[in-house]
Scaffold this motif. Structure first.
Motif, mmCIF file in Angstrom:
data_model
loop_
_atom_site.group_PDB
_atom_site.id
_atom_site.type_symbol
_atom_site.label_atom_id
_atom_site.label_comp_id
_atom_site.label_asym_id
_atom_site.label_seq_id
_atom_site.Cartn_x
_atom_site.Cartn_y
_atom_site.Cartn_z
ATOM 1 N N GLN A 51 0.705 -1.210 -0.065
ATOM 2 C CA GLN A 51 0.074 -0.007 0.025
ATOM 3 C C GLN A 51 0.841 1.011 0.004
ATOM 4 N N GLY A 52 2.165 0.945 0.074
ATOM 5 C CA GLY A 52 3.088 2.306 -0.062
ATOM 6 C C GLY A 52 3.396 2.846 1.424
ATOM 7 N N TYR A 53 3.267 2.053 2.358
ATOM 8 C CA TYR A 53 3.613 2.432 4.004
ATOM 9 C C TYR A 53 4.987 1.795 4.042
ATOM 10 N N PRO A 54 5.613 2.457 4.987
ATOM 11 C CA PRO A 54 6.881 1.843 5.443
ATOM 12 C C PRO A 54 6.946 0.762 6.351
ATOM 13 N N ASP A 55 5.671 0.652 7.005
ATOM 14 C CA ASP A 55 5.457 -0.353 8.008
ATOM 15 C C ASP A 55 3.952 -0.345 8.395
ATOM 16 N N VAL A 56 3.584 -1.338 9.129
ATOM 17 C CA VAL A 56 2.382 -1.333 9.814
ATOM 18 C C VAL A 56 2.172 0.149 10.715
ATOM 19 N N ILE A 57 0.640 0.257 10.940
ATOM 20 C CA ILE A 57 0.421 1.575 11.659
ATOM 21 C C ILE A 57 -0.151 1.114 12.849
ATOM 22 N N GLY A 58 0.251 1.729 14.002
ATOM 23 C CA GLY A 58 -0.126 1.425 15.448
ATOM 24 C C GLY A 58 -1.782 2.198 15.536
ATOM 25 N N HIS A 59 -2.546 1.325 16.358
ATOM 26 C CA HIS A 59 -3.695 1.864 16.660
ATOM 27 C C HIS A 59 -3.612 3.358 17.291
ATOM 28 N N GLY A 60 -4.609 4.235 16.877
ATOM 29 C CA GLY A 60 -4.496 5.493 17.746
ATOM 30 C C GLY A 60 -4.868 5.336 18.967
ATOM 31 N N ARG A 88 -5.953 14.160 19.069
ATOM 32 C CA ARG A 88 -5.998 14.573 17.610
ATOM 33 C C ARG A 88 -4.695 13.909 17.150
ATOM 34 N N TYR A 89 -4.985 13.210 16.414
ATOM 35 C CA TYR A 89 -3.843 12.301 15.627
ATOM 36 C C TYR A 89 -3.225 13.146 14.462
ATOM 37 N N HIS A 90 -2.078 13.489 14.284
ATOM 38 C CA HIS A 90 -1.272 14.139 13.506
ATOM 39 C C HIS A 90 -0.631 13.209 12.624
ATOM 40 N N ARG A 91 -0.139 12.256 12.754
ATOM 41 C CA ARG A 91 0.715 11.256 11.964
ATOM 42 C C ARG A 91 0.585 10.119 12.500
ATOM 43 N N PRO A 92 0.512 8.879 11.455
ATOM 44 C CA PRO A 92 0.328 7.584 12.002
ATOM 45 C C PRO A 92 1.698 7.136 12.828
ATOM 46 N N PHE A 93 1.752 6.149 13.553
ATOM 47 C CA PHE A 93 2.952 5.672 14.274
ATOM 48 C C PHE A 93 3.213 4.354 13.943
ATOM 49 N N HIS A 94 4.519 4.222 13.651
ATOM 50 C CA HIS A 94 4.897 2.743 13.436
ATOM 51 C C HIS A 94 5.732 2.192 14.341
ATOM 52 N N PRO A 95 5.750 0.878 14.556
ATOM 53 C CA PRO A 95 6.650 0.179 15.686
ATOM 54 C C PRO A 95 8.061 1.022 15.683
ATOM 55 N N LEU A 116 -1.543 16.802 26.388
ATOM 56 C CA LEU A 116 -0.743 15.458 26.375
ATOM 57 C C LEU A 116 -0.271 15.404 24.752
ATOM 58 N N TRP A 117 0.933 14.782 24.743
ATOM 59 C CA TRP A 117 1.566 14.660 23.386
ATOM 60 C C TRP A 117 2.179 12.991 23.494
ATOM 61 N N ALA A 118 2.413 12.716 22.155
ATOM 62 C CA ALA A 118 3.094 11.467 21.912
ATOM 63 C C ALA A 118 3.881 11.682 20.657
ATOM 64 N N ARG A 119 5.348 11.265 20.837
ATOM 65 C CA ARG A 119 6.246 11.571 19.791
ATOM 66 C C ARG A 119 6.659 10.180 19.343
ATOM 67 N N ALA A 120 7.239 10.267 18.130
ATOM 68 C CA ALA A 120 8.177 9.107 17.527
ATOM 69 C C ALA A 120 9.519 9.324 17.991
ATOM 70 N N ALA A 121 10.537 8.435 17.925
ATOM 71 C CA ALA A 121 11.885 8.384 18.283
ATOM 72 C C ALA A 121 12.486 9.508 17.816
ATOM 73 N N GLY A 123 11.215 12.652 17.161
ATOM 74 C CA GLY A 123 10.926 13.752 17.800
ATOM 75 C C GLY A 123 9.529 14.160 17.140
ATOM 76 N N THR A 124 8.915 13.446 15.992
ATOM 77 C CA THR A 124 7.940 13.830 15.304
ATOM 78 C C THR A 124 6.624 13.523 16.102
ATOM 79 N N VAL A 125 5.702 14.840 16.227
ATOM 80 C CA VAL A 125 4.441 14.683 17.007
ATOM 81 C C VAL A 125 3.630 13.779 16.456
ATOM 82 N N LEU A 126 2.949 12.688 16.992
ATOM 83 C CA LEU A 126 2.011 11.841 16.476
ATOM 84 C C LEU A 126 0.640 12.278 16.871
ATOM 85 N N ALA A 127 0.496 12.635 17.991
ATOM 86 C CA ALA A 127 -0.734 12.898 18.498
ATOM 87 C C ALA A 127 -0.784 14.139 19.614
#
Length: 137
Positions: A51-60, A88-95, A116-121, A123-127
């Motif tokens: 589908q063009g994604y780099p990996d599976v997407i984590g559940h929001g 609010r979800y800004h970007r998909p998160f991958h494993p 609250l916030w969630a970031r990928a490794a 630093g990208t803000v995911l939610a």
């Protein structure tokens, strides 16, 4: 780190201790089972590559649960009740490593509002989200 009394100790600008955890494919499959959410995007790596994604997407909701865990680690249900929440979800998160945190926005009589916030490794803000706490009933 649990607060002795979040309604006495909280002040605007206070940053709650962050949590960082490894969310791997096994964690996503376990969450899928618990949530009864078996959509292929959460577990089927070859399908997502097609589908063009780099990996599976984590559940929001899994990322939001960890964001809320920051709050409940600081102010457990015996000390505070989550009266309102939004996410609010800004970007998909991958494993990978998911880091979550929260900041006290305001404190009023019988109410604490947090961001609250969630970031990928990287630093990208995911939610981002918000929670309002009230004393337990």
């Amino acid at each position: 780190m649990t607060s002795q009394n979040p309604f006495a100790d909280a002040a605007a600008g206070f940053e709650l201790p962050e949590i960082a955890l490894e969310v791997d494919r096994l964690a996503l499959v376990k969450y899928a089972g618990a949530a009864d959410d078996y959509v292929r995007q959460h577990w089927d790596h070859p399908f997502m590559i097609e589908q063009g994604y780099p990996d599976v997407i984590g559940h929001g909701w899994l990322s939001f649960a960890h964001m809320c865990r920051v709050v409940t680690d600081w102010a457990p249900p015996a000390q505070a009740t989550i009266a309102r929440y939004a996410v609010r979800y800004h970007r998909p998160f991958h494993p990978g490593v998911l880091t979550c945190g929260a900041t006290v926005d305001s404190v009023g009589p019988g109410r604490i509002d947090l961001s609250l916030w969630a970031r990928a490794a990287d630093g990208t803000v995911l939610a981002t989200g918000s929670v309002s706490l009230t004393p337990p009933a």
